[in-house]
Design an enzyme around this catalytic site. Structure first.
Site, PDB file in Angstrom:
ATOM      1  N   SER A 100      34.825 -38.981   0.366  1.00 44.86           N
ATOM      2  CA  SER A 100      33.489 -38.916   0.774  1.00 44.86           C
ATOM      3  C   SER A 100      33.423 -37.969   2.246  1.00 44.86           C
ATOM      4  O   SER A 100      33.794 -36.642   2.121  1.00 44.86           O
ATOM      5  CB  SER A 100      32.519 -39.918   0.910  1.00 44.86           C
ATOM      6  OG  SER A 100      31.118 -39.635   1.198  1.00 44.86           O
ATOM      7  N   ASP A 243      27.707 -33.433   1.743  1.00 43.99           N
ATOM      8  CA  ASP A 243      29.130 -34.318   2.354  1.00 43.99           C
ATOM      9  C   ASP A 243      30.116 -33.730   1.376  1.00 43.99           C
ATOM     10  O   ASP A 243      30.115 -33.020   0.416  1.00 43.99           O
ATOM     11  CB  ASP A 243      28.781 -35.674   2.615  1.00 43.99           C
ATOM     12  CG  ASP A 243      28.865 -36.444   1.392  1.00 43.99           C
ATOM     13  OD1 ASP A 243      28.314 -35.784   0.124  1.00 43.99           O
ATOM     14  OD2 ASP A 243      29.276 -37.328   1.059  1.00 43.99           O
ATOM     15  N   ASP A 245      31.877 -35.095  -1.062  1.00 44.25           N
ATOM     16  CA  ASP A 245      31.883 -35.206  -2.225  1.00 44.25           C
ATOM     17  C   ASP A 245      30.623 -35.129  -3.016  1.00 44.25           C
ATOM     18  O   ASP A 245      30.696 -35.337  -4.291  1.00 44.25           O
ATOM     19  CB  ASP A 245      32.587 -36.462  -2.690  1.00 44.25           C
ATOM     20  CG  ASP A 245      31.658 -37.743  -2.094  1.00 44.25           C
ATOM     21  OD1 ASP A 245      30.892 -37.506  -1.214  1.00 44.25           O
ATOM     22  OD2 ASP A 245      31.429 -38.792  -2.777  1.00 44.25           O
ATOM     23  N   ASP A 247      27.431 -36.339  -2.909  1.00 44.95           N
ATOM     24  CA  ASP A 247      26.216 -37.232  -3.084  1.00 44.95           C
ATOM     25  C   ASP A 247      25.450 -37.466  -2.251  1.00 44.95           C
ATOM     26  O   ASP A 247      24.210 -37.668  -2.415  1.00 44.95           O
ATOM     27  CB  ASP A 247      27.054 -38.754  -3.711  1.00 44.95           C
ATOM     28  CG  ASP A 247      27.941 -39.378  -2.437  1.00 44.95           C
ATOM     29  OD1 ASP A 247      28.125 -38.686  -1.268  1.00 44.95           O
ATOM     30  OD2 ASP A 247      28.264 -40.384  -2.601  1.00 44.95           O
TER      31      ASP A 247
HETATM   32 MG    MG Z   1      29.616 -39.189  -0.369  1.00 40.97          MG
END
Ligand code: MG
Length: 455
Positions: A100, A243, A245, A247
């Site tokens: 993340s 961010d 990744d 999400d």
């Molecule tokens: Mg994330």
């Protein structure tokens, strides 16, 4: 050894530093445990753009195959794209290789069920038990899984997001948007979605790079100065950043002001509640109180959970809520999929601004009541955390809530939350009040209590 079960999963999946804290043998063993937990079927594996991503996703894939699961390799994809593809393409489950927003050296593993949502806490413990017991299934040469590639994950996701918004109405507004991709995984998906919605798009840090050379993988007001100045210099209607990744999404208004996820989340929640009258919004105890006023005006309800995206997702499912958000910019739109999704949130924000017909800053001032927040974190000896929390409770004058940590209402519109971290030896303190001074004072007062009790 104490009877406490050893843990691998933290607040948001398993995190480690490949080759330093854990080697690839660990990842293969964990992959076998996840494959054993799933029991049957084909598992979709994806990764963000980290340098260790190919090695870790191959290792976890090997573990899954070794436990007899078939594996589809999705390649570099945002986490919400993997989760959405698991749900609509009929996979048994998904494994996302991502850390993340953590710095480049970290990687991690996140497990989703067939609905695309992160598996519940109890199932994380089942996977851990299989791993520590060494009770992984070991397939033989006949029953070992087979692997293939699935190149349709990103396309499936883009179509899914676009199907949830009125593209024509958004396109008519001809938004100019600056998008800071932070060298992260949304680089492969979000720009296409924005352009399909008729945005004139200016991108920053749009090449996937696991070293995160641009502004790092965590979008915060401090790391988004380039986004803010780009929005002002091109006269854009808004800016958005993701961010590592993809999400979480953090927005900036047309004046270049970067907003905390509480504020942008409230603005989108207001729009969603307008479309889903009487709906329920889920957020954590750490989010601000503006949402209570916003939901009340719309005749909606607010539910508060412990901190963590998994808690919010699972509560949305159990209580059939329509929307959820976190102050770190993670927003969840249930009709799409009940997980955090940066590009879905961007599409909703564009639709929300298009329907309001006013600037971002005006819409925000119009909809979201303004409160002031303050936060700090204190390093605490893990053995003294309990004593510190007891002393916080003793010190509390006013209503106390104990959903996660201790939340003390100091007045009708001022509160402080003292909460031990789930992953580090620190106690976090958040506050909110009607003035910045009052919010800072609350944090200072309880920081003093925590320090005194843990010295
Ligand atoms: Mg994330």
């Amino acid at each position: 050894m104490a009877a406490l079960q050893q843990r691998l999963f933290g607040t948001n999946g398993v995190r480690f530093v490949p080759g330093v804290s854990h080697d690839l043998d660990f990842v293969i063993g964990l992959g076998e445990a996840i494959g054993t937990y799933f029991g049957s079927g084909e598992v979709l594996v994806g990764r963000d753009g980290r340098l260790s991503g190919p090695a870790v996703s191959n290792a976890v894939g090997s573990g899954l195959l070794s436990a007899g699961r078939d594996v589809a390799e999705g390649g570099v994809v945002p986490t919400p794209a993997l989760q959405y593809a698991v749900k609509v393409l009929g996979y048994r489950g998904g494994v996302m290789v991502t850390a993340s927003h953590n710095p480049a050296k970290y990687n991690g593993i996140k497990v989703s069920g067939s609905d695309g949502v992160e598996v519940p806490r109890l199932d994380e413990q089942r996977i851990e038990k299989i791993y520590f017991d060494g009770s992984q299934t070991k397939a033989d040469w006949k029953t070992i899984g087979v692997a293939r590639q699935d190149a349709s994950v990103v396309r499936t996701y883009q179509k899914g997001v676009l199907s949830r918004v009125g593209a024509k109405a958004v396109a008519e507004r001809k938004f100019t948007m600056v998008m800071d991709l932070g060298n992260g995984a949304q680089s492969v998906a979000a720009p296409y979605i924005a352009e399909s919605l008729g945005c004139k798009l200016i991108t920053l840090n749009s090449v996937v790079d696991g070293g995160f050379p641009g502004r790092g993988p965590e979008p915060t007001p401090d790391t988004l100065k380039d986004l803010s100045s780009a929005v002002r210099s091109v006269g854009a209607d808004l800016g958005v950043a993701y961010d590592g990744d993809g999400d979480r999404s953090i927005f900036c208004d047309e004046t270049g002001r970067v907003l905390w996820g509480d504020q942008s989340g409230c603005l989108v929640a207001d729009y969603v509640l307008d479309r889903h009258p009487g709906g329920t919004v889920v957020t954590s105890v750490a989010s601000g109180q503006a949402i209570d006023a916003v939901a009340k005006k719309r005749g909606g309800k607010v539910l508060r959970t412990k901190v963590g995206a998994v808690e919010i997702s699972r509560t949305i499912i159990e209580r059939n809520a329509v929307f959820g958000f976190e102050e770190n910019g993670g927003c969840i739109y249930q009709p799409h999929i009940p997980v955090r999704d940066g590009a879905m949130t961007t599409a909703l924000m564009l639709e929300c601004l298009a329907s309001r017909g006013m600037s971002f800053s005006k819409a925000l001032a119009f909809v979201v009541p303004r409160y002031f927040q303050s936060k700090t974190k204190i390093e605490v000896n893990p053995k003294k955390v309990e004593a510190a929390m007891r002393s916080v409770e003793k010190q509390a004058k006013g209503t106390v809530e104990k959903v996660d940590g201790v939340k003390v209402w100091a007045g009708a519109h001022s509160w402080v939350l003292v909460r031990p971290s789930g992953t580090e030896p620190i106690v976090r303190i958040f506050s909110e009040a009607e003035t910045q001074d009052a919010a800072d004072q609350l944090v200072r007062k309880f920081a003093k209590t925590v320090r005194a009790a843990s010295a």
